[in-house]
Design a protein around this motif. Structure first.
Motif, PDB file in Angstrom:
ATOM      1  N   GLU A  14     -22.320 -49.992 -37.257  1.00  0.00           N
ATOM      2  CA  GLU A  14     -22.319 -48.655 -37.858  1.00  0.00           C
ATOM      3  C   GLU A  14     -23.711 -48.259 -38.354  1.00  0.00           C
ATOM      4  O   GLU A  14     -24.018 -47.081 -38.463  1.00  0.00           O
ATOM      5  N   PRO A  48     -22.934 -45.079 -33.536  1.00  0.00           N
ATOM      6  CA  PRO A  48     -22.308 -45.130 -34.863  1.00  0.00           C
ATOM      7  C   PRO A  48     -21.559 -43.839 -35.205  1.00  0.00           C
ATOM      8  O   PRO A  48     -21.882 -42.758 -34.693  1.00  0.00           O
ATOM      9  N   PRO A  68     -20.743 -40.101 -41.300  1.00  0.00           N
ATOM     10  CA  PRO A  68     -20.107 -41.381 -40.987  1.00  0.00           C
ATOM     11  C   PRO A  68     -18.769 -41.534 -41.687  1.00  0.00           C
ATOM     12  O   PRO A  68     -18.459 -40.822 -42.633  1.00  0.00           O
ATOM     13  N   THR A  72     -15.174 -49.374 -41.790  1.00  0.00           N
ATOM     14  CA  THR A  72     -15.575 -49.859 -40.469  1.00  0.00           C
ATOM     15  C   THR A  72     -14.462 -50.615 -39.757  1.00  0.00           C
ATOM     16  O   THR A  72     -14.434 -50.617 -38.529  1.00  0.00           O
TER      17      THR A  72
END
Length: 136
Positions: A14, A48, A68, A72
């Motif tokens: 990421e 990412p 983002p 994750t």
């Protein structure tokens, strides 16, 4: 039978950290074996989530949420699609998949894809059958 091998993201993936050359080499060797066996359909890494977005659906409305994305363990870093004769054959290929992120906990997930013949007959399914995507 088609299966998708999903590589789960890690904090490093990421962050855009690229794998070591040795991992690229191992992935290349693995995918060459898939291709030689005639079972490889597609494979790629994903950038990412900071470079992506989600479309959220709520109460008949759509909204865009830019990355983002925080969790994750719910994100995908890459995938490989294969077409094999059985679940067991897919499992054997998955067990040969190189460790995606050496030195940190990681996982891959394997999911069988639906085929149109798996769905109950309907006009919509027949319309979908008429769509040609990559010769399918």
């Amino acid at each position: 039978m088609r299966f998708m091998i999903l590589v789960r993201a890690t904090p490093d993936s990421e962050a855009g950290v690229m794998p070591e050359e040795s991992l690229f080499a191992a992935m290349t060797t693995y995918h060459e074996a898939l291709a030689k066996a005639g079972v490889l359909l597609d494979a790629n890494g994903l950038q990412p989530s900071s470079k992506g977005w989600r479309v959220r659906y709520e109460n008949g409305q759509r909204s865009v949420v830019d990355g983002p994305f925080a969790d994750t363990k719910e994100l995908i870093a890459g995938y490989t699609m294969i077409q094999v004769r059985s679940r067991e054959e897919a499992m054997q290929w998955a067990l040969r998949f190189p460790e995606p992120f050496v030195g940190q906990p990681c996982s891959i997930e394997v999911r069988q894809m639906y085929e149109l013949d798996d769905l109950p007959p309907s006009k919509a399914v027949e319309r979908f059958r008429q769509i040609s995507v990559n010769g399918r």
